[in-house]
Design an enzyme around this catalytic site. Structure first.
Site, PDB file in Angstrom:
ATOM      1  N   ARG A 198      11.143  -7.197   6.499  1.00 42.07           N
ATOM      2  CA  ARG A 198      10.860  -5.763   6.628  1.00 42.07           C
ATOM      3  C   ARG A 198      11.399  -5.200   7.942  1.00 42.07           C
ATOM      4  NH1 ARG A 198       4.843  -3.087   6.093  1.00 42.07           N
ATOM      5  NH2 ARG A 198       4.483  -4.009   8.147  1.00 42.07           N
TER       6      ARG A 198
ATOM      7  N   ARG B 258       9.132  -4.747  13.510  1.00 42.87           N
ATOM      8  CA  ARG B 258       7.910  -4.645  14.293  1.00 42.87           C
ATOM      9  C   ARG B 258       7.574  -5.992  14.920  1.00 42.87           C
ATOM     10  NH1 ARG B 258       3.247  -1.345  11.142  1.00 42.87           N
ATOM     11  NH2 ARG B 258       2.067  -2.865  12.336  1.00 42.87           N
TER      12      ARG B 258
ATOM     13  N   ARG C  42     -10.744   0.684   8.065  1.00 40.80           N
ATOM     14  CA  ARG C  42     -10.362  -0.720   8.223  1.00 40.80           C
ATOM     15  C   ARG C  42     -11.512  -1.561   8.764  1.00 40.80           C
ATOM     16  NH1 ARG C  42      -4.568  -2.772  10.436  1.00 40.80           N
ATOM     17  NH2 ARG C  42      -3.956  -1.746   8.507  1.00 40.80           N
TER      18      ARG C  42
ATOM     19  N   ARG D  85      -2.211 -11.604  12.861  1.00 41.01           N
ATOM     20  CA  ARG D  85      -2.409 -10.244  12.357  1.00 41.01           C
ATOM     21  C   ARG D  85      -3.137 -10.264  11.007  1.00 41.01           C
ATOM     22  NH1 ARG D  85       2.490  -6.373  10.463  1.00 41.01           N
ATOM     23  NH2 ARG D  85       1.336  -4.440  10.187  1.00 41.01           N
TER      24      ARG D  85
ATOM     25  N   LYS E 137       0.824  -1.219   0.000  1.00 47.45           N
ATOM     26  CA  LYS E 137       0.000   0.000   0.000  1.00 47.45           C
ATOM     27  C   LYS E 137       0.856   1.266   0.000  1.00 47.45           C
ATOM     28  CE  LYS E 137      -2.451  -0.519   3.685  1.00 47.45           C
ATOM     29  NZ  LYS E 137      -1.946  -1.842   4.121  1.00 47.45           N
TER      30      LYS E 137
END
Length: 227
Positions: A128, A161, A94, A172, A20
């Site tokens: 990431r 994270r 969301r 998640r 995104k």
């Protein structure tokens, strides 16, 4: 303004790791849309210790999701400053409650949904790393930092994270799917949903670019699809 001369209100949706942020930056580089990222808004408000930032930090410090009403109030408060511009929301809404609250204030003309296979997302997120204070994102496979483990601009350490780690990632992604499935159906019924499928952002981007050419004026009419 949209291609028809009206202001365009657009939303970009996709699971964590779907690309995104990268696509939103490319869209706003090429098209006349102001980008609003829910993550960027939260970071900015927390750094400035605003009412929204203080409230959000309380929930985040407890490891809880930020309630719908706080995220909705924060986003609508920011959008009030851009009544004469077309915009792109990234990461909001969301939940169905957020989508309905947004629709009560603004007509949403276009929702772009990124559909990326779960295995690709797992691979991306495991590589990431982020710079916490700015939100800059690095990927060890295709966008690594210049020096291992540190941010390119500040030299500060990068972190992974907690919810990007394999042990929490499945939960998640399941939570995201459960939350957003009703949102996608909501926008599908309104006839504004367009889904883009793929495994690589560079291959999805030309489809998004061609689609938006019919909807939004370009910043430079001579510009190419090149990111």
């Amino acid at each position: 303004m949209g291609a028809s001369g009206r202001l365009l209100h657009a939303v970009l949706m996709g699971a964590p790791g779907s690309g995104k942020r990268t696509l939103a930056l490319r869209i706003t580089k090429h098209f006349q849309l102001q980008k609003f990222s829910s993550g960027d808004l939260l970071r900015d408000n927390m750094l400035r210790d605003t009412e929204f930032g203080v409230l959000a930090k309380v929930f985040m410090d407890q490891g809880k999701l930020i309630p719908d009403d706080i995220m909705t109030r924060l986003t609508l408060h920011e959008l009030k400053n851009f009544t004469r511009e077309s915009w792109l929301l990234c990461g909001f809404p969301r939940t169905l409650r957020q989508a309905e609250a947004l629709q009560r204030v603004y007509q949403i003309h276009l929702v772009m949904n990124l559909s990326v296979p779960v295995e690709v997302i797992r691979q991306r997120l495991s590589a990431r790393w982020i710079h916490p204070s700015s939100g800059r994102v690095y990927n060890l496979e295709f966008n690594p930092p210049k020096a291992v483990g540190v941010d390119d601009l500040t030299g500060e350490p990068l972190v992974q994270r907690e919810d990007d780690r394999p042990e929490t990632l499945n939960e998640r992604l399941k939570a995201y799917e459960d939350q957003t499935k009703p949102v996608l159906e909501y926008y599908r019924q309104k006839g504004v949903l367009e889904t883009f499928c793929g495994t690589e952002t560079d291959k999805i981007w030309p489809c998004v670019y061609a689609f938006l050419q019919t909807k939004v004026p370009q910043i430079d009419q001579k510009a190419s699809v090149t990111p």
